[in-house]
Design a protein around this motif. Structure first.
Motif, PDB file in Angstrom:
ATOM      1  N   PRO A  41       0.364 -12.844  -2.453  1.00 32.41           N
ATOM      2  CA  PRO A  41       1.203 -11.639  -2.383  1.00 32.41           C
ATOM      3  C   PRO A  41       2.547 -11.836  -3.077  1.00 32.41           C
ATOM      4  N   VAL A  42       3.209 -10.716  -3.309  1.00 30.07           N
ATOM      5  CA  VAL A  42       4.411 -10.749  -4.147  1.00 30.07           C
ATOM      6  C   VAL A  42       5.582 -10.075  -3.463  1.00 30.07           C
ATOM      7  N   SER A  43       6.775 -10.397  -3.928  1.00 27.28           N
ATOM      8  CA  SER A  43       7.981  -9.682  -3.531  1.00 27.28           C
ATOM      9  C   SER A  43       8.817  -9.438  -4.782  1.00 27.28           C
ATOM     10  N   ILE A  95      -7.978  -4.826 -10.282  1.00 25.39           N
ATOM     11  CA  ILE A  95      -8.398  -3.682  -9.458  1.00 25.39           C
ATOM     12  C   ILE A  95      -7.241  -3.246  -8.561  1.00 25.39           C
ATOM     13  N   GLY A  96      -6.869  -1.962  -8.673  1.00 26.43           N
ATOM     14  CA  GLY A  96      -5.740  -1.412  -7.903  1.00 26.43           C
ATOM     15  C   GLY A  96      -4.572  -1.148  -8.830  1.00 26.43           C
ATOM     16  N   LEU A  97      -4.544   0.072  -9.400  1.00 21.95           N
ATOM     17  CA  LEU A  97      -3.560   0.384 -10.442  1.00 21.95           C
ATOM     18  C   LEU A  97      -2.518   1.360  -9.910  1.00 21.95           C
ATOM     19  N   GLY A  98      -1.785   0.922  -8.885  1.00 22.88           N
ATOM     20  CA  GLY A  98      -0.746   1.776  -8.294  1.00 22.88           C
ATOM     21  C   GLY A  98       0.623   1.421  -8.841  1.00 22.88           C
ATOM     22  N   VAL A 158     -10.134  -3.122 -16.192  1.00 26.39           N
ATOM     23  CA  VAL A 158      -9.475  -2.613 -14.986  1.00 26.39           C
ATOM     24  C   VAL A 158     -10.333  -1.578 -14.273  1.00 26.39           C
ATOM     25  N   TYR A 159     -10.039  -1.412 -12.966  1.00 25.24           N
ATOM     26  CA  TYR A 159     -10.712  -0.385 -12.166  1.00 25.24           C
ATOM     27  C   TYR A 159      -9.747   0.121 -11.103  1.00 25.24           C
ATOM     28  N   ASN A 160      -9.804   1.424 -10.844  1.00 23.27           N
ATOM     29  CA  ASN A 160      -9.006   2.039  -9.773  1.00 23.27           C
ATOM     30  C   ASN A 160      -9.808   3.183  -9.169  1.00 23.27           C
ATOM     31  N   ARG A 161      -9.501   3.496  -7.910  1.00 26.64           N
ATOM     32  CA  ARG A 161     -10.267   4.554  -7.227  1.00 26.64           C
ATOM     33  C   ARG A 161     -10.046   5.904  -7.904  1.00 26.64           C
ATOM     34  N   PHE A 199       8.824   1.131  -2.770  1.00 26.79           N
ATOM     35  CA  PHE A 199       7.905   0.659  -1.737  1.00 26.79           C
ATOM     36  C   PHE A 199       7.929   1.694  -0.620  1.00 26.79           C
ATOM     37  N   LYS A 200       6.759   2.271  -0.371  1.00 24.64           N
ATOM     38  CA  LYS A 200       6.703   3.390   0.571  1.00 24.64           C
ATOM     39  C   LYS A 200       6.860   2.931   2.026  1.00 24.64           C
ATOM     40  N   ILE A 201       7.505   3.806   2.833  1.00 21.78           N
ATOM     41  CA  ILE A 201       7.610   3.571   4.278  1.00 21.78           C
ATOM     42  C   ILE A 201       6.217   3.334   4.872  1.00 21.78           C
ATOM     43  N   ASP A 202       5.232   4.103   4.447  1.00 19.94           N
ATOM     44  CA  ASP A 202       3.853   3.928   4.961  1.00 19.94           C
ATOM     45  C   ASP A 202       3.382   2.487   4.770  1.00 19.94           C
ATOM     46  N   LEU A 203       3.656   1.910   3.596  1.00 22.29           N
ATOM     47  CA  LEU A 203       3.194   0.538   3.325  1.00 22.29           C
ATOM     48  C   LEU A 203       4.009  -0.489   4.116  1.00 22.29           C
ATOM     49  N   HIS A 204       5.301  -0.228   4.277  1.00 19.71           N
ATOM     50  CA  HIS A 204       6.094  -1.208   5.056  1.00 19.71           C
ATOM     51  C   HIS A 204       5.706  -1.135   6.538  1.00 19.71           C
ATOM     52  N   TYR A 205       5.364   0.081   6.999  1.00 22.19           N
ATOM     53  CA  TYR A 205       4.884   0.221   8.386  1.00 22.19           C
ATOM     54  C   TYR A 205       3.586  -0.573   8.564  1.00 22.19           C
ATOM     55  N   LYS A 206       2.729  -0.504   7.546  1.00 21.50           N
ATOM     56  CA  LYS A 206       1.493  -1.311   7.556  1.00 21.50           C
ATOM     57  C   LYS A 206       1.842  -2.795   7.677  1.00 21.50           C
ATOM     58  N   ASP A 207       2.833  -3.251   6.920  1.00 22.05           N
ATOM     59  CA  ASP A 207       3.241  -4.667   6.962  1.00 22.05           C
ATOM     60  C   ASP A 207       3.816  -5.038   8.336  1.00 22.05           C
ATOM     61  N   MET A 254       2.562  -0.995  -8.283  1.00 20.76           N
ATOM     62  CA  MET A 254       2.685  -2.401  -8.680  1.00 20.76           C
ATOM     63  C   MET A 254       1.653  -2.800  -9.735  1.00 20.76           C
ATOM     64  N   GLY A 255       0.406  -2.371  -9.533  1.00 18.82           N
ATOM     65  CA  GLY A 255      -0.695  -2.821 -10.388  1.00 18.82           C
ATOM     66  C   GLY A 255      -0.489  -2.494 -11.864  1.00 18.82           C
ATOM     67  N   LYS A 256      -0.021  -1.272 -12.138  1.00 12.81           N
ATOM     68  CA  LYS A 256       0.105  -0.860 -13.546  1.00 12.81           C
ATOM     69  C   LYS A 256       1.082  -1.739 -14.338  1.00 12.81           C
TER      70      LYS A 256
HETATM   71  P1  NAD Z   1      -0.081   2.022  -4.334  1.00 10.10           P
HETATM   72  O1  NAD Z   1      -0.536   2.848  -3.190  1.00 10.10           O
HETATM   73  O2  NAD Z   1       0.888   2.575  -5.318  1.00 10.10           O
HETATM   74  O3  NAD Z   1      -1.367   1.494  -5.181  1.00 10.10           O
HETATM   75  C1  NAD Z   1      -2.598   1.122  -4.638  1.00 10.10           C
HETATM   76  C2  NAD Z   1      -3.688   1.479  -5.656  1.00 10.10           C
HETATM   77  O4  NAD Z   1      -4.964   1.030  -5.160  1.00 10.10           O
HETATM   78  C3  NAD Z   1      -3.828   2.990  -5.893  1.00 10.10           C
HETATM   79  O5  NAD Z   1      -3.820   3.232  -7.287  1.00 10.10           O
HETATM   80  C4  NAD Z   1      -5.195   3.347  -5.278  1.00 10.10           C
HETATM   81  O6  NAD Z   1      -5.855   4.396  -5.986  1.00 10.10           O
HETATM   82  C5  NAD Z   1      -5.922   2.030  -5.435  1.00 10.10           C
HETATM   83  N1  NAD Z   1      -7.031   1.861  -4.486  1.00 10.10           N
HETATM   84  C6  NAD Z   1      -7.005   1.999  -3.140  1.00 10.10           C
HETATM   85  N2  NAD Z   1      -8.207   1.720  -2.609  1.00 10.10           N
HETATM   86  C7  NAD Z   1      -9.013   1.395  -3.653  1.00 10.10           C
HETATM   87  C8  NAD Z   1     -10.378   1.011  -3.764  1.00 10.10           C
HETATM   88  N3  NAD Z   1     -11.147   0.924  -2.676  1.00 10.10           N
HETATM   89  N4  NAD Z   1     -10.864   0.735  -4.997  1.00 10.10           N
HETATM   90  C9  NAD Z   1     -10.086   0.832  -6.090  1.00 10.10           C
HETATM   91  N5  NAD Z   1      -8.782   1.203  -6.059  1.00 10.10           N
HETATM   92  C10 NAD Z   1      -8.260   1.480  -4.851  1.00 10.10           C
HETATM   93  O7  NAD Z   1       0.474   0.676  -3.689  1.00 10.10           O
HETATM   94  P2  NAD Z   1       1.489  -0.410  -4.339  1.00 10.10           P
HETATM   95  O8  NAD Z   1       2.877  -0.016  -3.990  1.00 10.10           O
HETATM   96  O9  NAD Z   1       1.105  -0.676  -5.747  1.00 10.10           O
HETATM   97  O10 NAD Z   1       1.147  -1.682  -3.400  1.00 10.10           O
HETATM   98  C11 NAD Z   1      -0.039  -2.453  -3.550  1.00 10.10           C
HETATM   99  C12 NAD Z   1       0.056  -3.673  -2.641  1.00 10.10           C
HETATM  100  O11 NAD Z   1       1.200  -4.447  -3.014  1.00 10.10           O
HETATM  101  C13 NAD Z   1       0.237  -3.326  -1.155  1.00 10.10           C
HETATM  102  O12 NAD Z   1      -0.446  -4.254  -0.355  1.00 10.10           O
HETATM  103  C14 NAD Z   1       1.732  -3.437  -0.957  1.00 10.10           C
HETATM  104  O13 NAD Z   1       2.054  -3.726   0.396  1.00 10.10           O
HETATM  105  C15 NAD Z   1       2.073  -4.582  -1.901  1.00 10.10           C
HETATM  106  N6  NAD Z   1       3.451  -4.609  -2.421  1.00 10.10           N
HETATM  107  C16 NAD Z   1       4.053  -3.472  -2.888  1.00 10.10           C
HETATM  108  C17 NAD Z   1       5.369  -3.540  -3.362  1.00 10.10           C
HETATM  109  C18 NAD Z   1       6.104  -2.295  -3.868  1.00 10.10           C
HETATM  110  O14 NAD Z   1       7.329  -2.375  -4.049  1.00 10.10           O
HETATM  111  N7  NAD Z   1       5.429  -1.180  -4.128  1.00 10.10           N
HETATM  112  C19 NAD Z   1       6.056  -4.752  -3.386  1.00 10.10           C
HETATM  113  C20 NAD Z   1       5.411  -5.895  -2.941  1.00 10.10           C
HETATM  114  C21 NAD Z   1       4.105  -5.810  -2.462  1.00 10.10           C
END
Ligand code: NAD
Length: 298
Positions: A121-123, A8-11, A30-33, A233-241, A13-15
């Motif tokens: 979690p991952v890096s 669940i969560g196909l962004g 799989v499932y995504n919003r 990795f988006k600034i928004d997500l790193h700000y969250k971290d 990283m997920g894909k």
């Molecule tokens: P992203 O925003 O690209 O993907 C998140 C996905 O989750 C989106 O597809 C969104 O539609 C889905 N989603 C959100 N809420 C949902 C819900 N309630 N139900 C189902 N799907 C939902 O983010 P990302 O970059 O893939 O990051 C995911 C996580 O991994 C974050 O916590 C991030 O901090 C962490 N992370 C990201 C990276 C990176 O380089 N992008 C590296 C390490 C860790």
């Protein structure tokens, strides 16, 4: 052994993580919003679930890769969530970066239903996810970790058991302190060098071979000087971290003065509408302050 895995969560990283699990021979639901990512994964060979509950009912192992703590809480604990569909003995692996305190709560709530939760979690960024070489930092019960080690090996290379629930999350926060400060330092160094008239490509080459060399410089340096800030990795997500880091630091009474300054720089980037850029775009703020551009082109 191949497993029935829910994801669940196909962004960003997920894909690629799903693609690597499919490549390793696992069956994926799989499932995504939003729908387009689901259709893309269907074409890659995954089955589609209609809700987190539905995905959980079809799976032995469920992986979440969602933005932040409230998203994971909603998907795991909320209505139509994972715990409504999962049977006793199911393993839940949350690989998102969230509050370690929320990971500990999820571990306890899952346990009440016989579901075994890990925070993992991952890096390594999008590139690490695509290449299946992520560093994965795991908290939870060690025997549960050992049971899913082969699943994690399909997505990562450095896989480390860190301790009880939340230990994976705290490790990731430590990781994010180093990355945020390192990228800011690179931004300042490249801006200084630009004002001194140095060639950015040669600069990166010289710095990379010495004490200033780092994975951040190696992975992001060439993109920064091309002005390529597509995330990554988006600034928004790193700000969250950074918010999660300061929250943990306050709870543990650890002053993090440099991280606090970097958090404000990331806040400024978001105010300027740059939250969707890659975190390496912190250099653009230093450039604004210096009135110079360190990059080869916009
Ligand atoms: P992203 O925003 O690209 O993907 C998140 C996905 O989750 C989106 O597809 C969104 O539609 C889905 N989603 C959100 N809420 C949902 C819900 N309630 N139900 C189902 N799907 C939902 O983010 P990302 O970059 O893939 O990051 C995911 C996580 O991994 C974050 O916590 C991030 O901090 C962490 N992370 C990201 C990276 C990176 O380089 N992008 C590296 C390490 C860790």
């Amino acid at each position: 052994m191949a497993k029935k895995i829910g994801f669940i969560g196909l962004g960003i990283m997920g894909k690629p993580m799903v693609r690597n699990l499919l490549k390793a021979g696992h069956g994926l639901t799989v499932y995504n919003r939003s729908r387009p990512a689901m259709e893309e994964m269907k074409r890659a060979g995954a089955a589609l679930g209609s809700s987190p509950k539905d995905v959980a009912a079809a799976s032995q192992v469920i992986i979440t890769m969602l933005p932040n703590s409230p998203d994971v809480e909603a998907v795991v604990l909320g209505p139509n969530g994972i715990l409504e569909g999962a049977t006793s003995g199911t393993i839940l692996i949350d690989m998102s970066t969230i509050s370690p305190l929320v990971s500990q709560k999820i571990y306890q709530e899952a346990k009440k239903k016989g579901v075994k939760a890990l925070d993992a979690p991952v890096s390594g960024g999008e590139k690490g996810a695509i290449e299946g070489i992520l560093s994965i930092m795991v908290g939870g019960d060690q025997e549960v970790f050992e049971a899913v080690r082969p699943v994690l090996q399909a997505m990562g290379k450095t896989i480390t058991y860190m301790g009880s629930a939340g230990a994976g999350g705290f490790t990731k926060l430590a990781n994010q302190v180093i990355v945020a400060i390192n990228l800011t330092a690179i931004g300042e160094a490249l801006t200084l060098a630009a004002k001194a008239g140095l060639d950015p490509e040669r600069l990166i080459q010289a710095l990379g071979g010495g004490m200033a060399g780092s994975r951040c410089l190696e992975m992001k340096g060439p993109q920064i000087i091309k002005g390529n800030f597509q995330p990554g990795f988006k600034i928004d997500l790193h700000y969250k971290d950074l918010g999660l880091i300061m929250e943990a630091a306050r709870a543990l009474q650890v002053p993090l003065p440099t991280t606090a300054i970097v958090q404000e720089l990331f806040a400024a980037l978001r105010s300027k509408g740059r939250g969707g850029l890659d975190h390496s775009a912190v250099i653009t703020l230093i450039e604004d302050l210096a009135g110079v551009q360190a990059r080869l082109s916009k």
